[in-house]
Scaffold this motif. Sequence first.
Motif, PDB file in Angstrom:
ATOM      1  N   ALA A 225       0.466  -1.714   0.106  1.00 18.54           N
ATOM      2  CA  ALA A 225       0.236  -0.379  -0.095  1.00 18.54           C
ATOM      3  C   ALA A 225       0.961   1.364   0.281  1.00 18.54           C
ATOM      4  CB  ALA A 225      -0.914   0.062   1.681  1.00 18.54           C
ATOM      5  N   GLY A 226       0.335   2.474  -0.333  1.00 10.76           N
ATOM      6  CA  GLY A 226       1.174   3.699  -0.164  1.00 10.76           C
ATOM      7  C   GLY A 226       1.585   3.814   0.947  1.00 10.76           C
ATOM      8  N   LYS A 227       2.257   4.820   0.877  1.00 16.57           N
ATOM      9  CA  LYS A 227       4.047   5.336   2.112  1.00 16.57           C
ATOM     10  C   LYS A 227       3.885   6.535   2.584  1.00 16.57           C
ATOM     11  CE  LYS A 227       6.533   0.943   1.810  1.00 16.57           C
ATOM     12  NZ  LYS A 227       8.043   0.239   1.346  1.00 16.57           N
ATOM     13  N   LEU A 228       2.703   7.558   1.746  1.00 22.85           N
ATOM     14  CA  LEU A 228       2.600   9.045   1.765  1.00 22.85           C
ATOM     15  C   LEU A 228       1.874   9.046   1.665  1.00 22.85           C
ATOM     16  CD1 LEU A 228       5.257   9.953  -1.137  1.00 22.85           C
ATOM     17  CD2 LEU A 228       5.990   9.730   1.262  1.00 22.85           C
ATOM     18  N   PHE A 229       0.559   9.253   3.181  1.00 23.77           N
ATOM     19  CA  PHE A 229      -0.593  10.064   3.131  1.00 23.77           C
ATOM     20  C   PHE A 229      -0.279  11.075   4.147  1.00 23.77           C
ATOM     21  CE2 PHE A 229      -4.790   9.961   4.778  1.00 23.77           C
ATOM     22  CZ  PHE A 229      -5.378   9.704   2.970  1.00 23.77           C
ATOM     23  N   GLU A 230       0.137  12.417   3.191  1.00 26.31           N
ATOM     24  CA  GLU A 230       0.172  13.641   4.309  1.00 26.31           C
ATOM     25  C   GLU A 230      -0.963  14.168   4.728  1.00 26.31           C
ATOM     26  OE1 GLU A 230      -1.072  15.629   0.085  1.00 26.31           O
ATOM     27  OE2 GLU A 230       0.509  13.793   1.093  1.00 26.31           O
TER      28      GLU A 230
END
Length: 233
Positions: A225-230
Amino acid sequence: MDISVIIPTYNEEKYIETCLKSLECQDFPGNYEVIVSDGSSTDGTVDIAGRHADRVIVDRKDTIAYGRQAGAHAAKYSILAFTDADTYIPSDWLSNLAASLEDCRVVGAHGKLLPLDGNRIENDFCNYVLPPYSQFMVNINKPSVPGSNFAVRRKAFNKVRGFNTKLVTAEDVDLCNRIKKLGKFVYNPDAVVYVSTRRVREWGYLKMLSFYTSNTIKYHTKGTAGKLFEPIR
């Protein structure tokens, strides 16, 4: 049936009181507790939560999965329900989730999301597009679970060792796709939660749709899954 409601927070002073006040008005006939699991907020979140929640846990700042996990470990009831800080919870939410779990074969359930402050496009999308998609994903045994509106049996949660706390996103989907191996997972459109559209406002429709579509595909095909989620505050 008794329920522990777990809410992870970090700097949510603008939203958390609305969420907690709505949870005080549940028509659920059983016992329930509200646990706020805070990641060392630097604003007034903890003080506000302390006035409304049954228990407030303050731990280190980490992933939202870590916050959900810490709250679950502090819970005392047999059903674990999860929501987010930027929500409004209708009075029948817990009753509707509980109704789905009356069948002993059901290990988890998730409900319907509606925008808290949405326009007509967003309301129509959540009313007419997301529900058939959610039901379809449950039907093919790949529940696409929103972290702000789902519940699982504690026994099942413990058997799969809870959340993968290393995940930055899709921790909710990952948990429920492991729990589904222990029983049936269902979608209940009557269990409604109203969620803030702050990320839609910040990202826009294209980025929002692109992110969640690609993240769902990535998880179900590669298990990642995505590791960037500001954070949006």
